[in-house]
Write a protein that holds these residues in place. Structure first.
Motif, PDB file in Angstrom:
ATOM      1  N   GLY A 133       7.960  -5.108  11.993  1.00  0.00           N
ATOM      2  CA  GLY A 133       7.773  -6.196  12.947  1.00  0.00           C
ATOM      3  C   GLY A 133       6.682  -5.953  13.965  1.00  0.00           C
ATOM      4  N   GLN A 134       6.113  -4.749  13.982  1.00  0.00           N
ATOM      5  CA  GLN A 134       5.092  -4.393  14.972  1.00  0.00           C
ATOM      6  C   GLN A 134       3.722  -4.940  14.558  1.00  0.00           C
ATOM      7  N   PRO A 135       3.061  -5.743  15.398  1.00  0.00           N
ATOM      8  CA  PRO A 135       1.680  -6.131  15.095  1.00  0.00           C
ATOM      9  C   PRO A 135       0.828  -4.880  14.929  1.00  0.00           C
ATOM     10  N   SER A 136       0.066  -4.822  13.840  1.00  0.00           N
ATOM     11  CA  SER A 136      -0.646  -3.592  13.501  1.00  0.00           C
ATOM     12  C   SER A 136      -1.990  -3.885  12.865  1.00  0.00           C
ATOM     13  N   ILE A 137      -2.896  -2.951  13.070  1.00  0.00           N
ATOM     14  CA  ILE A 137      -4.182  -2.972  12.370  1.00  0.00           C
ATOM     15  C   ILE A 137      -4.109  -1.919  11.277  1.00  0.00           C
ATOM     16  N   PHE A 138      -4.288  -2.350  10.038  1.00  0.00           N
ATOM     17  CA  PHE A 138      -4.230  -1.431   8.906  1.00  0.00           C
ATOM     18  C   PHE A 138      -5.636  -0.953   8.533  1.00  0.00           C
ATOM     19  N   ILE A 139      -5.764   0.356   8.413  1.00  0.00           N
ATOM     20  CA  ILE A 139      -6.988   0.971   7.902  1.00  0.00           C
ATOM     21  C   ILE A 139      -6.619   1.607   6.568  1.00  0.00           C
ATOM     22  N   ARG A 140      -7.068   1.003   5.474  1.00  0.00           N
ATOM     23  CA  ARG A 140      -6.722   1.506   4.144  1.00  0.00           C
ATOM     24  C   ARG A 140      -7.890   2.335   3.598  1.00  0.00           C
ATOM     25  N   LEU A 141      -7.650   3.629   3.449  1.00  0.00           N
ATOM     26  CA  LEU A 141      -8.696   4.528   2.996  1.00  0.00           C
ATOM     27  C   LEU A 141      -8.763   4.584   1.470  1.00  0.00           C
ATOM     28  N   GLN A 142      -9.950   4.870   0.973  1.00  0.00           N
ATOM     29  CA  GLN A 142     -10.177   4.952  -0.470  1.00  0.00           C
ATOM     30  C   GLN A 142      -9.960   6.378  -0.955  1.00  0.00           C
ATOM     31  N   GLY A 143      -9.304   6.493  -2.116  1.00  0.00           N
ATOM     32  CA  GLY A 143      -9.117   7.785  -2.751  1.00  0.00           C
ATOM     33  C   GLY A 143      -7.670   8.231  -2.782  1.00  0.00           C
ATOM     34  N   CYS A 144      -7.144   8.495  -3.993  1.00  0.00           N
ATOM     35  CA  CYS A 144      -5.791   9.036  -4.128  1.00  0.00           C
ATOM     36  C   CYS A 144      -5.625   9.593  -5.542  1.00  0.00           C
ATOM     37  N   PRO A 145      -5.300  10.891  -5.657  1.00  0.00           N
ATOM     38  CA  PRO A 145      -5.107  11.503  -6.974  1.00  0.00           C
ATOM     39  C   PRO A 145      -3.640  11.642  -7.373  1.00  0.00           C
ATOM     40  N   PHE A 171      -9.281  -8.372  17.133  1.00  0.00           N
ATOM     41  CA  PHE A 171      -7.926  -7.877  16.886  1.00  0.00           C
ATOM     42  C   PHE A 171      -7.180  -7.665  18.203  1.00  0.00           C
ATOM     43  N   GLN A 172      -5.896  -8.037  18.229  1.00  0.00           N
ATOM     44  CA  GLN A 172      -5.076  -7.914  19.427  1.00  0.00           C
ATOM     45  C   GLN A 172      -4.070  -6.761  19.345  1.00  0.00           C
ATOM     46  N   ALA A 173      -3.699  -6.366  18.131  1.00  0.00           N
ATOM     47  CA  ALA A 173      -2.690  -5.319  17.954  1.00  0.00           C
ATOM     48  C   ALA A 173      -3.178  -4.000  18.535  1.00  0.00           C
ATOM     49  N   LYS A 174      -2.254  -3.206  19.042  1.00  0.00           N
ATOM     50  CA  LYS A 174      -2.578  -1.897  19.617  1.00  0.00           C
ATOM     51  C   LYS A 174      -1.984  -0.743  18.814  1.00  0.00           C
ATOM     52  N   HIS A 175      -1.382  -1.083  17.678  1.00  0.00           N
ATOM     53  CA  HIS A 175      -0.823  -0.056  16.796  1.00  0.00           C
ATOM     54  C   HIS A 175      -1.670   0.002  15.527  1.00  0.00           C
ATOM     55  N   ILE A 176      -2.070   1.213  15.138  1.00  0.00           N
ATOM     56  CA  ILE A 176      -2.913   1.406  13.969  1.00  0.00           C
ATOM     57  C   ILE A 176      -2.113   2.087  12.873  1.00  0.00           C
ATOM     58  N   VAL A 177      -2.197   1.567  11.650  1.00  0.00           N
ATOM     59  CA  VAL A 177      -1.561   2.195  10.490  1.00  0.00           C
ATOM     60  C   VAL A 177      -2.669   2.660   9.553  1.00  0.00           C
ATOM     61  N   ILE A 178      -2.756   3.968   9.362  1.00  0.00           N
ATOM     62  CA  ILE A 178      -3.759   4.550   8.466  1.00  0.00           C
ATOM     63  C   ILE A 178      -3.068   4.867   7.155  1.00  0.00           C
ATOM     64  N   THR A 179      -3.483   4.190   6.091  1.00  0.00           N
ATOM     65  CA  THR A 179      -2.825   4.296   4.811  1.00  0.00           C
ATOM     66  C   THR A 179      -3.871   4.431   3.716  1.00  0.00           C
ATOM     67  N   GLY A 180      -3.477   4.193   2.486  1.00  0.00           N
ATOM     68  CA  GLY A 180      -4.433   4.389   1.405  1.00  0.00           C
ATOM     69  C   GLY A 180      -4.010   3.669   0.152  1.00  0.00           C
ATOM     70  N   GLY A 181      -4.387   4.319  -0.944  1.00  0.00           N
ATOM     71  CA  GLY A 181      -4.893   5.670  -1.085  1.00  0.00           C
ATOM     72  C   GLY A 181      -3.969   6.716  -0.469  1.00  0.00           C
ATOM     73  N   GLU A 182      -4.559   7.890  -0.352  1.00  0.00           N
ATOM     74  CA  GLU A 182      -3.884   9.006   0.301  1.00  0.00           C
ATOM     75  C   GLU A 182      -4.723   9.446   1.492  1.00  0.00           C
ATOM     76  N   PRO A 183      -4.359   8.994   2.708  1.00  0.00           N
ATOM     77  CA  PRO A 183      -5.191   9.258   3.881  1.00  0.00           C
ATOM     78  C   PRO A 183      -5.323  10.731   4.237  1.00  0.00           C
ATOM     79  N   CYS A 184      -4.331  11.539   3.876  1.00  0.00           N
ATOM     80  CA  CYS A 184      -4.366  12.950   4.284  1.00  0.00           C
ATOM     81  C   CYS A 184      -5.248  13.816   3.381  1.00  0.00           C
TER      82      CYS A 184
END
Length: 225
Positions: A23-35, A87-100
């Motif tokens: 339910g949290q407004p969020s900005i998603f950053i989807r990174l490329q790459g996942c093995p 963008f108004q959201a202040k929560h960022i979700v870093i996903t992928g892929g595999e972000p780590c």
């Protein structure tokens, strides 16, 4: 100025539909790459890093369908995009892929300094390199095609564990991970794979049995990204 760049497949604002921040407004950053190679993955277009698929940021932001194309952006450039997109959201979700697969300290540091909170969604198969305040969601991927083991360091860094389930074996795998990596007080969410009725019923029953929590991918039920 930090010039570290990140390969970004998508960058968009929406509502977080899973886990503790549902339910949290969020900005998603989807990174490329996942093995890792999860058979049920719904973002397989992020698996391969093809250098010929690099495109300008404006084209990446304008994509209307899933593609393997990505843009390289520094933390400063990412913050500029937030401003330009309004963008108004202040929560960022870093996903992928595999972000780590990459060091996320420079990115999360810049975002936090700009007033954002950060969350990483990872499979637990790579070391989690991030800031102390970053919320880490580990969705452990057991015995996947890529053959990567779940790391104790990732499991113990998790602020929440979100496990996809469809069968009793998936539950057994999670119980084994909890014991192996000595997980005690971390909130645990079960997430039915593909919203199938049988998987959902299994997740509900198991959550009640173990006093875990249910994550139902709200965004898919209400039809948003």
């Amino acid at each position: 100025m930090n010039t570290t760049s990140y390969k970004i497949n998508e960058l968009f604002e929406t509502i977080q539909g899973e886990g503790s921040f549902t339910g949290q407004p969020s900005i998603f950053i989807r990174l490329q790459g996942c093995p890792v190679g999860c058979s049920w993955c719904d973002t397989k277009h992020t698996w391969e890093i093809d250098l010929d698929q690099q495109i300008p940021a404006a084209q990446m932001l304008a994509k209307s369908q899933e593609t393997e194309a990505w843009s390289a952006l520094s933390p400063i450039e990412i913050l500029k995009v937030f401003n330009e997109q309004g963008f108004q959201a202040k929560h960022i979700v870093i996903t992928g892929g595999e972000p780590c697969m990459v060091d996320l300290v420079p990115l999360c540091s810049a975002l936090e300094q700009a007033g954002y909170s950060c969350q990483i969604e990872t499979s637990g198969t790579f070391e989690v390199l991030t800031t102390a305040n970053c919320w880490v969601t580990v969705s452990p991927k057991v015995k996947m095609k890529g053959g990567y083991p779940i790391l104790t360091s990732a499991m113990q860094r998790a602020n929440e564990i979100k496990h996809p389930v469809a069968t009793e074996q998936h539950v057994d795998d999670l119980l084994a991970l909890i014991a192996e990596h000595q997980i005690n007080d971390t909130p645990i969410y079960l997430q039915p794979i593909s919203q199938k009725k049988r998987a959902t019923e299994l997740a509900i029953h198991t959550c009640i049995k173990h006093n875990w929590r249910l994550s139902v991918q709200v965004h898919k039920y209400i039809g948003i990204e």
